[in-house]
Design a protein around this motif. Structure first.
Motif, short mmCIF file in Angstrom:
data_model
loop_
_atom_site.label_atom_id
_atom_site.label_comp_id
_atom_site.label_asym_id
_atom_site.label_seq_id
_atom_site.Cartn_x
_atom_site.Cartn_y
_atom_site.Cartn_z
N VAL A 1 -1.60 -4.67 -5.03
CA VAL A 1 -0.92 -3.38 -4.87
C VAL A 1 -1.99 -2.29 -4.83
CG1 VAL A 1 0.77 -1.77 -5.84
CG2 VAL A 1 1.02 -4.24 -6.23
N LEU A 2 -1.82 -1.34 -3.91
CA LEU A 2 -2.75 -0.22 -3.78
C LEU A 2 -1.96 1.07 -3.77
CD1 LEU A 2 -5.32 1.37 -2.97
CD2 LEU A 2 -4.99 0.56 -0.62
N ILE A 3 -2.19 1.92 -4.75
CA ILE A 3 -1.57 3.25 -4.82
C ILE A 3 -2.69 4.28 -4.85
CG2 ILE A 3 -0.21 4.84 -6.22
CD1 ILE A 3 1.43 2.48 -7.20
N GLU A 4 -2.61 5.24 -3.93
CA GLU A 4 -3.63 6.30 -3.82
C GLU A 4 -2.97 7.65 -4.04
OE1 GLU A 4 -5.28 9.63 -1.99
OE2 GLU A 4 -3.83 8.47 -0.81
N ALA B 1 9.19 4.28 -7.75
CA ALA B 1 9.86 3.43 -6.76
C ALA B 1 8.90 2.41 -6.17
CB ALA B 1 10.46 4.29 -5.66
N THR B 2 7.64 2.81 -5.98
CA THR B 2 6.64 1.87 -5.47
C THR B 2 6.43 0.73 -6.45
OG1 THR B 2 5.53 3.66 -4.28
CG2 THR B 2 4.27 1.64 -4.64
N VAL B 3 6.35 1.06 -7.73
CA VAL B 3 6.16 0.03 -8.75
C VAL B 3 7.36 -0.91 -8.80
CG1 VAL B 3 5.81 -0.38 -11.22
CG2 VAL B 3 4.61 1.50 -10.07
N TYR B 4 8.57 -0.35 -8.72
CA TYR B 4 9.75 -1.21 -8.71
C TYR B 4 9.78 -2.11 -7.47
CZ TYR B 4 11.77 1.39 -12.64
OH TYR B 4 12.00 1.95 -13.87
N LEU B 5 9.25 -1.61 -6.36
CA LEU B 5 9.22 -2.40 -5.13
C LEU B 5 8.35 -3.65 -5.31
CD1 LEU B 5 10.20 -2.55 -2.21
CD2 LEU B 5 8.26 -1.12 -1.55
N ALA C 1 0.84 -1.20 0.00
CA ALA C 1 0.00 0.00 0.00
C ALA C 1 0.87 1.24 0.00
CB ALA C 1 -0.92 0.00 1.22
N ALA C 2 0.41 2.27 -0.71
CA ALA C 2 1.17 3.51 -0.81
C ALA C 2 0.23 4.69 -0.99
CB ALA C 2 2.16 3.43 -1.98
N GLY C 3 0.10 5.51 0.04
CA GLY C 3 -0.60 6.78 -0.07
C GLY C 3 0.45 7.85 -0.29
#
Length: 331
Positions: A112-115, A99-103, A73-75
């Motif tokens: 995967v949750l990106i907000e 960086a979140t996508v590479y993680l 998760a990434a806010g």
């Protein structure tokens, strides 16, 4: 919906993590590079594993607890949008998104949750990032879901739109559905804040609450490079003024019994919202403690993902991950 685990990056004041906890997820690791945000997280959840780290420097191999989790998760800090057009563009927000996508490559969560801002979902300015996500995650076996949700539809007394990416491994992808609104009537500022406005004996609390009969405009946390806290850009300040609120600053405490509320006389005769009241407008429970001095505390609140939004997203992801996986090769 228990026994699901997550890693949360750029955790801030913990709004997204709290919502995911409410949805039945257990955090394995949270990280943020802001020491005050880390202090906030540890003050409210001493049992959480919280790391002070810049996402760009984070190496999951040094923290093996981050492997084999159900959800990443990434806010993340907001990329430039129409509301932040005047902001100096350093590119750091886009680098954190990437960086979140590479993680994802490293820890391989089931979802995967990106907000972020709603423009991330549909604006041409962010097409490059959407194409990048597709090229990086599709071949890893994730199905992508882009959608926009408004916090006001989930019981938050604030009109706050969120651009969301939920990527789910193909085995569970067919079972994922974006959250549906949980309320039919929006909660108003007056309903949410009337108890706190009356807490020190202010006689006009009821009259003020009756006039504050709409959800709040979007709270904006602002940049560390700016001065003191305020409630948002000019248009938001104008809307706050119609509710008798001075949005040019943040108050130290709620009105006392001697406060004269006379909005027609100007902002000095309007109420000022406190950090605690801003947190209520973000959907935080009143027990949630925000660390630091006033401006730093307000910025943590303003940047947060409302916990009810995190809760709704967590429940939607959990429902998919708790479904029977599709046979290998299906879909």
């Amino acid at each position: 919906m228990g026994d699901l685990t997550f890693v949360d990056v750029c955790s801030g004041a913990g709004g997204l993590a709290l919502g995911l906890e409410q949805a039945g997820f257990e955090p394995r690791l949270l990280l943020d590079d802001d020491e005050l945000a880390v202090t906030t997280l540890r003050a409210n959840r001493p049992q959480w594993n919280v790391l002070t780290s810049d996402l760009l420097d984070f190496d999951p191999s040094e923290h093996p607890v981050s492997y084999d989790v159900d959800l990443l998760a990434a806010g993340l800090p907001r990329v430039r949008s129409s509301a932040t057009a005047r902001r100096v563009d350093t590119g750091i927000e886009e680098r954190l998104l990437e960086a979140t996508v590479y993680l994802v490559h490293a820890i391989r969560p089931r979802a995967v949750l990106i907000e972020n801002v709603p423009e991330l979902v549909h604006a041409d300015a962010h097409r490059r990032f959407r194409d990048f996500v597709h090229s990086e995650l599709h071949h890893l076996g994730y199905a992508l879901n882009w959608f926009v949700m408004n916090a006001v539809d989930f019981g938050v007394p604030q009109s706050r739109k969120h651009g969301v990416l939920v990527a789910v491994r193909q085995e569970w992808a067919e079972a994922f559905r974006p959250p549906v609104p949980t309320v039919t009537e929006p909660m108003t500022v007056g309903t949410a804040l009337r108890p706190s406005m009356a807490a020190r004996g202010w006689a006009d609390a009821d009259r003020w609450a009756a006039g504050a009969d709409q959800p709040a405009p979007t709270l904006v946390g602002g940049s560390k490079n700016r001065g003191g806290a305020d409630l948002g850009p000019s248009r938001a300040k104008q809307k706050w003024a119609t509710m008798g609120v001075n949005a040019h600053t943040v108050g130290d405490r709620v009105p006392g019994p001697d406060f004269i509320w006379a909005p027609a006389l100007g902002r000095d005769n309007m109420v000022k919202l406190t950090v605690e009241q801003a947190a209520v407008l973000q959907g935080f429970p009143v027990s949630w403690q925000i660390s630091g001095l006033k401006t730093a505390r307000y910025r943590q609140v303003g940047h947060a993902t409302p916990p009810p939004v995190g809760n709704a997203l967590g429940r939607a992801v959990a429902e998919a991950l708790n479904s029977d996986p599709a046979p290998s090769g299906a879909g």
